[in-house]
Design a protein around this motif. Structure first.
Motif, PDB file in Angstrom:
ATOM      1  N   LYS A 155       0.848  -1.192   0.000  1.00 45.44           N
ATOM      2  CA  LYS A 155       0.000   0.000   0.000  1.00 45.44           C
ATOM      3  C   LYS A 155       0.881   1.238   0.000  1.00 45.44           C
ATOM      4  CE  LYS A 155      -3.890   2.280   2.304  1.00 45.44           C
ATOM      5  NZ  LYS A 155      -4.751   2.353   3.508  1.00 45.44           N
ATOM      6  N   VAL A 156       0.529   2.205  -0.840  1.00 46.21           N
ATOM      7  CA  VAL A 156       1.228   3.484  -0.853  1.00 46.21           C
ATOM      8  C   VAL A 156       0.201   4.598  -0.704  1.00 46.21           C
ATOM      9  CG1 VAL A 156       1.193   3.595  -3.383  1.00 46.21           C
ATOM     10  CG2 VAL A 156       2.826   4.981  -2.115  1.00 46.21           C
ATOM     11  N   ASP A 157       0.499   5.569   0.152  1.00 41.11           N
ATOM     12  CA  ASP A 157      -0.330   6.760   0.358  1.00 41.11           C
ATOM     13  C   ASP A 157       0.503   7.980  -0.006  1.00 41.11           C
ATOM     14  OD1 ASP A 157      -2.618   5.411   1.544  1.00 41.11           O
ATOM     15  OD2 ASP A 157      -1.351   5.117   3.294  1.00 41.11           O
ATOM     16  N   ILE A 158      -0.062   8.839  -0.833  1.00 36.60           N
ATOM     17  CA  ILE A 158       0.636  10.059  -1.252  1.00 36.60           C
ATOM     18  C   ILE A 158      -0.257  11.247  -0.922  1.00 36.60           C
ATOM     19  CG2 ILE A 158       1.659  11.300  -3.186  1.00 36.60           C
ATOM     20  CD1 ILE A 158       2.127   8.625  -4.546  1.00 36.60           C
ATOM     21  N   THR A 159       0.275  12.146  -0.092  1.00 33.03           N
ATOM     22  CA  THR A 159      -0.495  13.298   0.378  1.00 33.03           C
ATOM     23  C   THR A 159       0.222  14.585  -0.004  1.00 33.03           C
ATOM     24  OG1 THR A 159      -1.346  12.041   2.266  1.00 33.03           O
ATOM     25  CG2 THR A 159      -1.465  14.447   2.407  1.00 33.03           C
ATOM     26  N   VAL A 160      -0.530  15.530  -0.537  1.00 30.84           N
ATOM     27  CA  VAL A 160       0.028  16.854  -0.833  1.00 30.84           C
ATOM     28  C   VAL A 160      -0.151  17.724   0.412  1.00 30.84           C
ATOM     29  CG1 VAL A 160      -0.140  18.905  -2.280  1.00 30.84           C
ATOM     30  CG2 VAL A 160      -0.425  16.633  -3.297  1.00 30.84           C
TER      31      VAL A 160
END
Length: 765
Positions: A155-160
């Motif tokens: 799982k990968v989470d990318i947040t700006v």
């Protein structure tokens, strides 16, 4: 003492660091390796890494016969050098932020953090980067399922965090890989089929390239599936050896995109090529209802079941605690005995050194641990692995012009596939380790069913080998064994290695005694003529000894060397194998690992404390412990001799061998089989657990800076808890009452025994 390399913080259950160790990146990759017995991988970054690193993913039992030969190939040499091969990368995930590809070899991360949780095998990492005018935080999590061995989760989470950015994720199944150690940049995979059309299964099937040795080619199918937190259209692309799916999303400040990737990997070892795609689809479908968090919860429960039995608790020394848990975690990530076709490779799923195949380490070092920490069937599977390769072991002996069976030094199939003369043909003591494992299983479990059937077939052929390998010296009127390498690999082509000769005698004696008891239940047939010859060897074997020194002599000319302790060397010369020429090492007195002391460890009941003490004090000071197998044997013997400081020193070395990179060689993979040493050092060393003549005994000591240590063992249909502090507390958790010895005194364990700990020091041994 050389400076140790420690990359991770001390934590009893985790490896964690807030530093990206670019100068030791390969070491960081090795230490964060994960596996589930079916497959495994180094701690490579999902998004890739453009700097120096070792990309490695491995599948149990999948290998290739290397074409490498040497110009002076001789009669009897193996046809090929077998090697584990790098498998397709099934977790690859390229990430672009706007037009910048994420690569921490080029970008400087903010708040970098990496963690391996040994409670459940979860490898996680997160960091923040500034790209253009955007600040983005990326977090990764992955594990290899214990519940469905063919399934990997990521799982990968990318947040700006600030600004805005277009995020592009390209997930791949990539078999365009090669081995770290391959010659001429060989690729070992060829394409069979693939599919990555929209609205269809995403899979690729590849096969190992043809070989010249008639070895069956392996076929591997990988299938992947993705779920995203927001609806995002995707595009697919492919090359002959890889398939990809790309997702793009424009994120504003505070927005997150999450991608969960499931990958199924099947090999022709278990599923025929024509059925792999169908089977992979069924496995994926069976986990459709699970989120990443659901699957992780099941993973945690599965690991918890293992830890309930296997965990060793140390109170007062978190370095020691972290070391043994790391070793147990990596051992059980490599092998848990479900498949009798498999064995334990010295590097497991963490690297390619040693070819990835099984060595004698399994029988000598791993069997005792698995006997105590797993069902007896698991150890029996290790024994059956060798039995199933008995015919091939006969071929190995025949190629050397010898009778019986010679078990290989390195193998995948039972046929020798190692190409170093001094190892393949001279380190024949490994044959004795096969017999000792049979004895060890029978002695520990009380189960004679294997010995009396399959085991005797193995023993008979091993004994025939020894009987044909010895020669009778007319000059000395005794039997001898010339041209060997003992456990100390820093000496080659020596004569009358005490350990090898002693082991040969023991095997012949054990085989005769076992055959007398169980000849009616085995297919093995040993003639009276053979037995008479074997008995003559037993009675007349030359075992070098020096009465003045009171020691067993490692081999015929050892005492003629320039003898000196390791303490006379400059620390800058260690490890010797990285600073001295091989010629200089072979001529020196320095010992790589326990040799004479290995025999004393195996057959402890046959030697007095005085004999053990004199041999230990003679040989240990000359031992550089540059084999990962060495420290545990010395820790066990040191404890018995009351040399508690030396025992603790040796425990620390075996427990933290990789974590602290003692031998400066962990970057190419972990020392999996020797990881049993930390458990052996505590249980057979500090606790002095022994079993002889159906009697279990303990004589524990407590290291000075430890408050307590505790562990469980299974023993003859019983589960015991052993807790050592000011008192030793032994609890019978399951099974019938058990006669045991504590510090030499007889007790009957019916529920719980509490006995004061005994003090012992070197002066009263």
């Amino acid at each position: 003492m050389k400076k140790l390399t420690r990359l991770f913080d001390i934590d009893p259950w985790k490896l964690k660091t807030a530093t990206l160790h670019r100068k030791n990146f390969r070491l960081q990759e090795s230490l964060t390796s994960i596996g589930n017995g079916y497959m495994g991988m180094r701690g490579n970054f999902e998004e890739g890494y453009g700097g120096d690193h070792h990309q490695g993913t491995y599948l149990a039992g999948v290998w290739y016969p290397d074409k490498t030969r040497v110009g002076w190939w001789k009669i009897g040499y193996p046809d090929y050098f077998g090697k584990v091969i790098n498998a397709l990368d099934f977790l690859a995930l390229k990430i672009k932020i706007n037009q910048t590809t994420l690569d921490l070899a080029q970008l400087e991360p903010i708040n970098f953090y990496q963690e391996l949780d040994m409670k459940n095998g979860l490898l996680s990492r997160h960091y923040t980067v500034e790209i253009d005018s955007a600040v983005i935080t990326i977090s990764f999590k992955r594990f290899l399922s214990l519940q469905t061995k063919q399934l990997a989760w990521m799982k990968v989470d990318i947040t700006v965090d600030a600004g805005e950015a277009t995020v592009t994720l390209t997930s791949s199944l990539d078999s365009d890989v090669q081995n770290e150690d391959s010659n001429y940049n060989e690729h070992f995979w060829e394409s069979v089929s693939l599919c990555n059309e929209q609205n269809s299964q995403n899979f690729i099937t590849v096969r190992t390239i043809p070989n010249d040795f008639g070895i069956e080619q392996f076929t591997v199918t990988a299938m992947m599936d993705h779920s995203l937190s927001t609806e995002t259209e995707s595009t697919r692309s492919h090359s002959p050896l890889s398939i990809s799916e790309t997702f793009a999303s424009h994120l504003q400040k505070g927005e997150t995109i999450s991608l969960t990737k499931r990958a199924v990997i099947l090999t022709s070892r278990d599923v025929p090529e024509g059925k792999q795609v169908e089977q992979a689809a069924l496995i994926l479908k069976s986990s459709d209802c699970l989120s990443f968090e659901d699957a992780l919860e099941g993973q945690t429960k599965a690991w918890d079941e293992r830890w309930k039995l296997a965990d060793v608790v140390i109170d007062g020394d978190e370095e020691a605690q972290q070391g043994i848990r790391f070793n147990l975690f990596q051992l059980f990530s490599t092998y848990y005995g479900e498949d009798e076709r498999l064995n334990i490779g010295p590097k497991g799923f963490t690297g390619e050194k040693y070819g990835g195949a099984t060595y004698w380490d399994t029988e000598a070092y791993a069997v005792p641990l698995y006997l105590a920490l797993a069902e007896p069937s698991i150890t029996k599977n290790l024994l059956m692995y060798r039995y199933n390769q008995l015919e091939q072991a006969k071929i190995n002996a025949q190629r050397q012009g010898l009778a019986g069976a010679l078990y290989p030094m390195v193998t995948f199939t039972g046929i020798e596939c190692h190409n170093e003369w001094e190892i393949t043909f001279e380190e024949i003591h490994r044959n004795g380790a096969m017999a000792y494992a049979i004895y060890n299983y029978t002695n520990y479990t009380g189960d004679t069913s294997y010995l009396s059937t399959h085991g005797l077939e193995v023993l008979a052929e091993i004994s025939r080998f020894w009987a044909s390998r010895v020669h009778f010296s007319k000059r000395n009127k005794c039997y001898m064994i010339h041209g060997v390498t003992g456990p100390n690999e820093y000496e080659n082509n020596i004569n009358n290695n005490w350990y090898t000769n002693t082991l040969a005698v023991w095997v012949l004696r054990y085989t005769i005694a076992s055959y007398r008891c169980y000849h009616a239940s085995t297919k093995a047939h040993i003639s009276e003529q053979e037995i008479a010859y074997w008995q003559d060897i037993i009675d007349n074997m030359y075992l070098p000894e020096d009465e003045e020194l009171g020691i067993f002599v490692q081999h015929d000319t050892f005492l003629e060397k320039d003898l000196m302790p390791v303490s006379k060397l400059s620390p800058t010369e260690l490890p010797l194998n990285q600073h001295w020429s091989w010629d200089k090492i072979l001529r020196s007195c320095f010992i790589k690992q326990a040799d004479v002391l290995q025999g004393i460890y195996f057959f402890s009941d046959e030697y007095s404390l005085e004999q053990k003490k004199k041999n230990f004090e003679f040989y240990e000071p000359m031992t550089v412990h540059e084999s990962s197998l060495s420290p545990s044997i010395h820790a066990i013997l040191a404890t018995e001799l009351g040399k508690e400081e030396k025992a603790v020193e040796m425990y620390r070395r075996t427990a933290r061998l990789d974590l602290d990179n003692y031998n400066n060689d962990t970057e190419d993979g972990l020392h999996i089989t020797s990881m049993t040493g930390s458990w052996l050092a505590i249980v057979q060393g500090f606790a002095q657990m022994k079993t002889s003549r159906a009697t279990l005994s303990f004589a524990p000591f407590l290291p000075k800076n430890w408050n307590r240590y505790a562990f469980h063992i299974t023993y003859r249909q019983r589960l015991l808890s052993i807790d050592v502090h000011d008192y030793i507390t032994i609890s019978l958790l399951e099974g019938q009452s058990l006669p045991i010895k504590l510090y030499g005194q007889d007790y009957l364990l019916e529920d719980q025994l509490v006995v004061p700990i005994s003090k012992k020091d070197d002066d009263n041994v």
